[in-house]
Design an enzyme around this catalytic site. Structure first.
Site, PDB file in Angstrom:
ATOM      1  N   HIS A   1       1.084   3.943   2.131  1.00  9.42           N
ATOM      2  CA  HIS A   1       1.529   4.684   3.307  1.00  9.42           C
ATOM      3  C   HIS A   1       3.048   4.855   3.219  1.00  9.42           C
ATOM      4  CE1 HIS A   1      -2.131   3.892   6.144  1.00  9.42           C
ATOM      5  NE2 HIS A   1      -2.207   5.068   5.566  1.00  9.42           N
TER       6      HIS A   1
ATOM      7  N   HIS B   1       6.516   8.606 -17.176  1.00 10.46           N
ATOM      8  CA  HIS B   1       7.851   9.178 -17.026  1.00 10.46           C
ATOM      9  C   HIS B   1       8.660   8.904 -18.289  1.00 10.46           C
ATOM     10  CE1 HIS B   1      12.089   9.089 -15.523  1.00 10.46           C
ATOM     11  NE2 HIS B   1      11.681  10.161 -14.875  1.00 10.46           N
TER      12      HIS B   1
ATOM     13  N   ASP C   1       5.593   4.677   5.162  1.00 12.51           N
ATOM     14  CA  ASP C   1       6.561   3.748   5.748  1.00 12.51           C
ATOM     15  C   ASP C   1       6.768   2.513   4.882  1.00 12.51           C
ATOM     16  OD1 ASP C   1       3.866   3.157   6.512  1.00 12.51           O
ATOM     17  OD2 ASP C   1       4.581   1.773   8.046  1.00 12.51           O
TER      18      ASP C   1
ATOM     19  N   HIS D   1       0.855  -1.186   0.000  1.00 14.12           N
ATOM     20  CA  HIS D   1       0.000   0.000   0.000  1.00 14.12           C
ATOM     21  C   HIS D   1       0.889   1.234   0.000  1.00 14.12           C
ATOM     22  CE1 HIS D   1       0.683  -0.524   4.348  1.00 14.12           C
ATOM     23  NE2 HIS D   1       0.295   0.731   4.530  1.00 14.12           N
TER      24      HIS D   1
END
Length: 445
Positions: free
Chosen positions: A85, A166, A87, A83
């Site tokens: 988040h 990109h 961290d 996921h």
């Protein structure tokens, strides 16, 4: 096949635990699962100083322990994000820049085709995250990247947003979720969504491929505070041993008629599944001269979750239980209904209710409730899930900063208390991961 834990902390890093990341390795090829802040530093430290390795506790008890070897960034091919988040992904931009340090500056289109491209998989949003941070920092990825998103029916593809690929990116695939209800497997989940994202080769003639290229990867949503997935790595069946001692006399008596200087070269054809009819009329069938095949290794790596037991993984693995039982029956083997179905489950165990917590007024029930409210699990929850899916072994990670990950006696005592909470529900084969711990995944017996 082995796994090296590069970070085992939850939310905030500590002096003894880095942010979330692990390296899954098969036949030398390296796949990262998560890439928290300083993941590349962890790889550099480990390659520079192998003495940092923390050995697999079970390997230490082995009569022939395998040595540890640091995963190489140059061997990195796939990155799986559970996921978004921070961290779990703030280390990704820097690691990509290091892994792809050679910039393609040629104006020749053919020269600009990427080699050894890095593939990135994750839930919706991973394309926007990677593109925006690389564009804003004007970074180049010499090896090139391909970004794949795992989409639920309610997700709009990122191609409908304003982000553009990109400069070093080759457009990846949008994987749309399948539903397990369309199969014969049973599931305890109401949703039943999952993705087949890498389908490894199962062709017997693909023996030249590395085992890593034969692995199948599935993903499924797991309950957390943001869209989160886990990953299931499955090795194909391992062909049974060829009973060459039974075939050799047959080949030798047909040597002259075959016109072969060494008729033993035909053994490879039988091993590959080919039926041979010899000049004297003898038929050599692989089913008669091959020992029963064995299932390959299976590793399930979960992300942050407050309720893994209701994920689609339960249904997917129940289907494998049925398949394993059928294979055992077809081989006339003595099938054990409690035989492990998954070799290794890696499950978070963010918070625990230890003796000290109880003395301070907490209870296991209140700690579990608070942990779930924050989208996480306890050791007991990890153990119950691992037992439900028939795991041979459970490794817990993603620990609160309260739980130190060093070798100090006090730290080891605390982590043993955490381990025992899981042991009570699962059995002894439980490990609390530490940074730089290496866990081997052996072939099932």
């Amino acid at each position: 096949m082995d796994i090296t834990f590069l970070g085992t902390a939850s939310a905030q890093p500590s002096p003894t635990r880095n942010h979330s990341a692990l390296a899954f390795r098969c036949d030398g090829e390296v796949w990262l699962v998560d890439c928290g802040e300083a993941t590349q530093h962890q790889l550099i430290h480990l390659n520079n100083n192998p003495s940092l390795f923390v050995s697999d506790p079970e390997e230490l008890l082995s009569s022939k322990p395998e040595s540890n070897h640091a995963p190489k960034l140059s061997k990195l091919t796939n990155i799986f994000l559970k996921h978004l988040h921070g961290d779990h992904c703030f280390g990704l931009p820097g690691l990509l820049c290091t892994a792809g340090a050679v910039v393609r500056l040629s104006s020749n289109e053919q020269d600009q085709q990427p080699k050894n491209t890095i593939h990135i998989f994750g839930p919706r949003g991973v394309k926007a995250y990677v593109r925006n941070v690389l564009d804003a920092s004007m970074s180049r990825i010499g090896r090139g990247i391909v970004i794949h998103e795992l989409l639920l029916p309610t997700d709009n593809p990122s191609t409908q947003t304003t982000t553009t690929p990109h400069i070093d990116e080759t457009e990846g695939q949008d994987f749309h979720a399948l539903n397990i209800s369309s199969s014969t497997a049973t599931s305890e989940t109401a949703e039943g969504w999952y993705w087949n994202i890498i389908t490894g080769s199962t062709d017997p003639k693909s023996a030249s491929l590395s085992n890593a290229k034969k692995i199948t990867v599935q993903a499924a949503p797991i309950q957390h505070t943001v869209p989160t997935v886990g990953y299931f790595f499955t090795e194909p069946k391992i062909p049974g041993k060829l009973q060459a001692e039974l075939i050799t006399p047959i080949l030798l008596r047909n040597k002259a008629a075959l016109g072969l200087k060494n008729p033993m070269v035909l053994l490879s054809k039988v091993k590959a599944g080919e039926t041979l009819t010899l000049p004297d009329g003898t038929v050599i069938s692989p089913t008669e001269f091959l020992e029963p095949s064995r299932r390959g290794r299976r590793v399930l790596i979960l992300g942050d979750t407050s309720n893994a037991i209701e994920s689609t993984f339960v249904g997917l693995i129940d289907a494998l239980k049925v398949e394993d039982a059928k294979d055992a029956s077809d081989a006339a083997a003595n099938h054990q209904t409690n035989a492990p179905v998954v070799d290794l489950v890696i499950h978070e165990a963010t918070n625990s209710c230890l003796k000290e917590d109880i003395e301070n007024g907490s209870t296991p029930e209140t700690v579990t409730e608070q942990t779930r409210d924050h989208g996480h699990s306890t050791p007991e929850m990890a153990a119950q899930f691992a037992k439900r899916v028939g795991a041979a072994r459970l490794v817990m990670n993603h620990f609160s900063s309260r739980y130190k990950g060093d070798a100090e006696p006090e730290s080891l005592v605390v982590m043993e208390q955490v381990r025992q909470l899981a042991v009570a529900h699962f059995g002894e084969r439980v490990v609390c991961a530490r940074d730089f711990m290496n866990v081997k995944v052996h072939l099932p017996k």
